[in-house]
Every structure is written in structure tokens, then in C-alpha cells.
Design an enzyme around this catalytic site. Structure first.
Site, PDB file in Angstrom:
ATOM      1  N   HIS A 247      -3.402  26.905 -15.996  1.00 51.16           N
ATOM      2  CA  HIS A 247      -1.980  27.362 -14.994  1.00 51.16           C
ATOM      3  C   HIS A 247      -1.162  28.264 -15.275  1.00 51.16           C
ATOM      4  CE1 HIS A 247       0.550  24.312 -17.455  1.00 51.16           C
ATOM      5  NE2 HIS A 247       1.143  24.884 -16.123  1.00 51.16           N
TER       6      HIS A 247
HETATM    7  C1  UD1 Z   1       5.437  24.062 -13.058  1.00 55.92           C
HETATM    8  C2  UD1 Z   1       6.367  24.393 -14.372  1.00 55.92           C
HETATM    9  C3  UD1 Z   1       5.175  24.141 -15.715  1.00 55.92           C
HETATM   10  C4  UD1 Z   1       4.672  23.534 -16.076  1.00 55.92           C
HETATM   11  C5  UD1 Z   1       3.887  23.214 -14.247  1.00 55.92           C
HETATM   12  C6  UD1 Z   1       3.081  22.451 -15.205  1.00 55.92           C
HETATM   13  C7  UD1 Z   1       8.154  25.803 -14.454  1.00 55.92           C
HETATM   14  C8  UD1 Z   1       8.436  26.856 -14.525  1.00 55.92           C
HETATM   15  N1  UD1 Z   1       6.922  25.685 -14.426  1.00 55.92           N
HETATM   16  O1  UD1 Z   1       4.681  25.174 -13.408  1.00 55.92           O
HETATM   17  O2  UD1 Z   1       6.100  24.656 -16.742  1.00 55.92           O
HETATM   18  O3  UD1 Z   1       3.279  23.511 -16.923  1.00 55.92           O
HETATM   19  O4  UD1 Z   1       4.865  22.628 -13.716  1.00 55.92           O
HETATM   20  O5  UD1 Z   1       1.739  22.071 -13.376  1.00 55.92           O
HETATM   21  O6  UD1 Z   1       8.986  25.103 -13.700  1.00 55.92           O
HETATM   22  N2  UD1 Z   1       2.098  23.240  -5.608  1.00 55.92           N
HETATM   23  C9  UD1 Z   1       1.528  23.111  -4.656  1.00 55.92           C
HETATM   24  N3  UD1 Z   1       1.790  21.017  -4.981  1.00 55.92           N
HETATM   25  C10 UD1 Z   1       2.697  20.867  -5.682  1.00 55.92           C
HETATM   26  C11 UD1 Z   1       3.100  21.284  -6.580  1.00 55.92           C
HETATM   27  C12 UD1 Z   1       2.649  22.941  -6.796  1.00 55.92           C
HETATM   28  O7  UD1 Z   1       0.166  22.556  -4.109  1.00 55.92           O
HETATM   29  O8  UD1 Z   1       3.220  19.838  -5.610  1.00 55.92           O
HETATM   30  C13 UD1 Z   1       1.649  24.992  -6.102  1.00 55.92           C
HETATM   31  C14 UD1 Z   1       2.684  25.838  -5.088  1.00 55.92           C
HETATM   32  O9  UD1 Z   1       1.719  26.253  -4.364  1.00 55.92           O
HETATM   33  C15 UD1 Z   1       2.741  26.629  -6.208  1.00 55.92           C
HETATM   34  C16 UD1 Z   1       2.601  26.893  -7.536  1.00 55.92           C
HETATM   35  O10 UD1 Z   1       1.290  25.306  -7.001  1.00 55.92           O
HETATM   36  O11 UD1 Z   1       3.529  28.046  -5.582  1.00 55.92           O
HETATM   37  C17 UD1 Z   1       3.063  26.816  -8.675  1.00 55.92           C
HETATM   38  O12 UD1 Z   1       4.182  25.641  -8.601  1.00 55.92           O
HETATM   39  P1  UD1 Z   1       5.609  25.335  -9.451  1.00 55.92           P
HETATM   40  O13 UD1 Z   1       6.105  24.254  -9.775  1.00 55.92           O
HETATM   41  O14 UD1 Z   1       5.901  26.845  -8.774  1.00 55.92           O
HETATM   42  O15 UD1 Z   1       5.294  26.227 -10.431  1.00 55.92           O
HETATM   43  P2  UD1 Z   1       3.676  25.274 -11.684  1.00 55.92           P
HETATM   44  O16 UD1 Z   1       2.603  26.562 -12.244  1.00 55.92           O
HETATM   45  O17 UD1 Z   1       3.356  23.634 -10.872  1.00 55.92           O
END
Ligand code: UD1
Length: 446
Positions: A247
């Protein structure tokens, strides 16, 4: 301060993203246990000035889907959040700023004595920044900030999490450390030793606590892996499978690197099925880059999960993100785990499952020292080599020894002692009313 205020210790815990939930659960369970002990022991009430802890759980909403957040609350017996900030996804700046704006209001309303943050996600840093600058009255009083999983360093500042870790540690008052390297890193950065406590690892508390319950998961049946794993008595014999998670933006947002990784896994996937639960970011990139075709040879839909074998004889099994217990069950029975996650490196270490990490570095060196984890980088040849080496390795159990399932209890014990030690300086405080002695002293780091 009013008498009633002085007698209640108020702890506010922040969670936001998937890896936070299993780190916070043991702390909340330890508060419950502390309150139970206190209420059972009449010596400490009702005249005593030591009171039960009032706990407030704040969810920032960084992760919001049922599969990324909701299911973890039921799996880990977490209470419903008292306050949900509902910030959702956005750029780092917008997400951090939104959390800061909304969390400030919560702090001013709740005025906790302690704010507990866990891990290294944007929610962690955002809430620490707010807490470190808040002022509840003209003397500048603010909550104590406790950071759980402090001191880890990858020494790679291009990782957003590394920036979050460093800033969080340096703005926190109490630093709860999981491994020896964390102690050393904090000392090297000049952090005062009296802030640092080696307590063990709350994420491993959760794993040890839920390991047996995870056996009841039906995930192996649902993915048609049952004859491979469970029918062989739970042991890692018979037909095997590997488990893959990806991820990190640095791996999945870059088409070439993602392609290198897929090529590095081809040999493994001709050998055994590879279960690949897809993080939402990874799912989106695979669609954008057209990589779904690499996996879609004989794809079929099954209960919302897509399965396919493509050119990979063992096959790849794509699933939606999995809940805590399903994933733990899959990890326990896997022959090999391939990941770019931080926490999974630790979870496979305590389970003794060989792990190949698709990154150039790790902030968790104990997993490599324990030999359960190999840092493979993201080149096709280094990934193939690391997989071959890890598959040839014997499975170990039970390292590191000081990850003993007691970290949550230690953290609460330290917070309570800190809180009442401060109260000792108040003339009205009765030192005989201190809570019961600690029953699990901090272990020595490995
Ligand atoms: C975040 C953390 C990372 C952790 C990861 C676990 C930071 C900087 N990064 O990264 O350290 O390892 O979480 O997953 O805080 N999305 C959904 N549904 C959700 C959440 C996210 O669809 O419930 C999608 C969204 O499109 C979003 C993308 O996933 O843009 C990334 O989510 P985000 O919280 O920005 O960061 P992660 O890559 O999940």
C-alpha cells in the site's frame, strides 16, 4: 481546581487509521481493568482521592470505510468512539489541517489530563501538534502527551511516516518504546531519559490476545485454502499459500516500481497461491495502470472477492481489505508473508512466519535481527532472491521475548503514577491513596 476535577483522571486516546486500532485496543482494555481493580478494592474509595479513569476515544476519520475502520472496532472489542471528527481522505496538508482544526475544539471542550497517540500516521502528528500548543488557562496548562511506539526510525525522510515519527516524539512528554533501537534513537536525538519508557509492544498485546479467537475465522474456507492449511492440523505443511500486502505510495503510485514488484512475485505465484487483500489505494492504482489483467486469467467473483490465476500457476487471490481476525488467521497459517507494511513485519516476527519486506529500509530492526524478516528492496531480482532465502528458512516461534502482552497495562500504570505524583505536590492530596502497586514491571529490552 475544583475538588471533583482533581479527583478524576481523564485520558483521551486518538485513533485515525487502520494500524492505530490494534495499538490502542490494549490501552483501552488496561484502563477498563484498572477501573475494575480500583472499584473492587474498597481501600481506595470512597474517601480516597484516587478515582477511576475517565476515558474518551476520539476517531479522526482518516480511515472511514467499514473494511478499513468499522470492522476493527468489533474484531478488537473497541468501544464506539465518543467523538468522531470525520475528516476523511485528502492531501497530507489538508488532512492534517482538518484534524488539527477539529481536534482543537475537542481538547478545549474535554480538557483531558493526558492525550495518548499511537504510531506514525497523519492523525498522530496532527493531534500532537494541537495538544503541544493548547492552553487551558493563563498558566499555560495543557495535557501530557504520551506517544505509544516511540523512537522507531527508518532514517528515510522521504517517508511521510518518518517525518510524523520524529516530530511526534519531540513534541511528546512521555515516550513508550517497543524495541531497543527506539531507546537508542531517542538517546541519540538528545531526548531526556526521564521521558522514555520501554514498555513492550501494544500491537503484539492485541495479537497475543486475539490469536486464539482468530482461529475461529472462516477466511481459509472462504478463500478455498482450508485443505491446504487447516486440514493439516493448522501446521504449515501440505499445500502452502503466501500472503501479500502492498500500500505504500512509493511502491504502488509508481508504475515501474509496481511492475518490478509484480515480476518479483511471479516465481512465488507459480509455486503456491498468493492471497492479496487490496488496500483502496492499491486497488485504484491497479485499475489505472491496467494491472488487473496480470491477475485476471480465470478471474471469478465470489462474495465480493475477485479470484484469478492469470499466468501464475499457483494463482493469485485478490480480496477486498480484510478485518483484523481474518487477516491474523491468514498470517498465522501462511508459508510466507510479503509486505510493505511496518506492523506486519512485527506481527510475523512474533508468529515466527518468514516475511519479505518490499522496502529499502525498516524502522523495526528487531524483526531483521530476529531473522524472521528480510529487507528485499523493490527490484525484481532482489525480491526473488529474498523470497527464495526466506522460503528456505526454518520457522521460529516466540521472538522477541520481551513482547509479552503486557504493554497496555504498563502504559496505564506509568500514566497513573505520573498523574498522582503530580498530585502529590497539591496540599490536599493524600499519598496513602495511591493506586495499587504495578504488577508488571517494565522488561529489559533485548
Ligand atoms: C495511512 C498511513 C500509513 C498506514 C496506512 C494503513 C499516513 C501518512 N499514512 O496510509 O502509515 O500504513 O494508513 O492503511 O498517515 N481510503 C479509502 N477508504 C478508507 C481510507 C482510505 O478508500 O477508509 C483511500 C482513499 O482514497 C485515500 C487512500 O485510501 O486517498 C489513502 O488513504 P490515506 O489515509 O491517505 O493513507 P494510507 O495510504 O491509507
Amino acid at each position: 481546581m475544583q475538588r471533583s476535577e482533581a479527583r478524576v483522571m481523564k485520558i483521551l486516546t486518538v485513533v485515525g487509521a487502520r494500524p492505530n486500532f490494534m495499538k490502542a485496543a490494549p490501552i483501552i482494555a488496561a484502563i477498563k481493568e484498572y477501573n475494575r481493580r480500583l472499584l473492587a478494592d474498597t481501600a481506595y474509595r470512597p474517601e480516597s482521592q484516587v478515582e477511576t479513569i475517565r476515558h474518551i476515544l476520539v476517531h479522526t476519520g482518516q480511515h472511514y470505510d467499514e473494511v478499513m475502520s468499522g470492522s476493527f472496532f468489533s474484531d478488537l472489542n473497541l468501544p464506539k468512539p465518543d467523538i468522531h471528527l470525520g475528516v476523511g481522505s485528502a492531501s497530507h496538508a489538508v488532512q492534517t489541517a482538518e484534524i488539527m482544526k477539529t481536534f482543537e475544539e475537542v481538547l478545549l471542550e474535554e480538557k483531558p489530563h493526558v492525550v495518548v497517540v499511537v504510531g506514525d500516521v497523519n492523525s498522530t502528528l496532527a493531534c500532537v501538534l494541537v495538544t503541544s500548543k493548547i492552553s487551558f488557562n493563563p498558566d499555560g496548562s495543557r495535557p501530557v502527551i504520551a506517544h505509544v511506539e516511540a523512537g522507531l526510525r527508518s532514517f528515510d525522510r522521504s517517508m511521510p511516516e518518518e517525518v510524523n515519527r520524529i516530530l511526534t516524539d519531540h513534541a511528546s512528554d512521555l515516550l513508550f518504546v517497543t524495541e531497543e533501537s527506539g531507546l537508542q534513537n531517542l538517546r541519540n536525538e538528545g531526548v531526556s531519559p526521564d521521558k522514555i519508557h520501554f514498555v513492550s509492544n501494544t500491537m503484539i498485546d492485541s495479537l497475543l490476545n486475539f490469536k486464539e479467537k482468530a482461529e475461529k475465522s472462516t477466511i481459509l474456507e472462504r478463500l478455498a485454502l482450508v485443505c491446504q492449511a487447516r486440514k493439516s492440523g493448522g501446521a504449515n505443511t501440505g499445500t502452502r499459500y503466501a500472503l501479500l500486502t502492498l500500500h505504500r505510495p512509493s511502491n504502488v503510485d509508481n508504475r515501474d516500481i509496481f511492475l518490478n514488484i509484480i515480476s518479483g512475485l511471479e516465481e512465488l505465484a507459480t509455486d503456491c497461491p498468493v492471497v492479496f487483500p487490496l488496500h483502496p489505494r492499491t486497488q485504484r492504482r491497479m485499475r489505472e495502470f491496467g494491472f488487473e489483467f496480470s491477475f485476471s486469467g480465470s478471474a471469478r467473483k465470489q462474495k465480493g472477492n475477485v479470484q484469478g490465476s492469470g499466468n501464475w500457476r499457483g494463482g493469485i487471490i485478490l480480496t477486498d481489505p480484510l478485518g483484523y481476525l481474518d487477516f491474523l488467521c491468514l498470517m498465522k497459517h501462511a508459508t510466507l508473508v510479503v509486505t510493505d507494511s511496518g506492523g506486519i513485519q512485527e506481527e510475523t516476527t512474533i508468529l515466527g512466519i518468514p516475511c519479505v519486506t518490499l522496502r529499502e529500509n525498516t524502522e523495526r530492526p528487531i524483526t531483521v535481527e530476529s531473522e524472521t524478516n528480510t529487507i528485499a528492496g523493490t527490484r525484481t531480482d532482489t525480491i526473488k532472491d529474498a523470497i527464495r532465502r526466506q522460503l528456505g528458512r526454518k520457522r521460529d516461534d516466540g521472538v522477541p521475548k520481551n513482547w509479552d502482552g503486557q504493554a497496555g497495562a504498563r502504559i496505564i500504570d506509568i500514566l497513573v503514577r505520573w498523574h498522582y505524583a503530580k498530585a502529590l505536590s497539591r496540599p490536599s492530596f493524600n499519598p496513602l491513596a495511591m493506586p495499587p502497586e504495578d504488577r508488571c514491571p517494565c522488561p529489559q529490552p533485548n
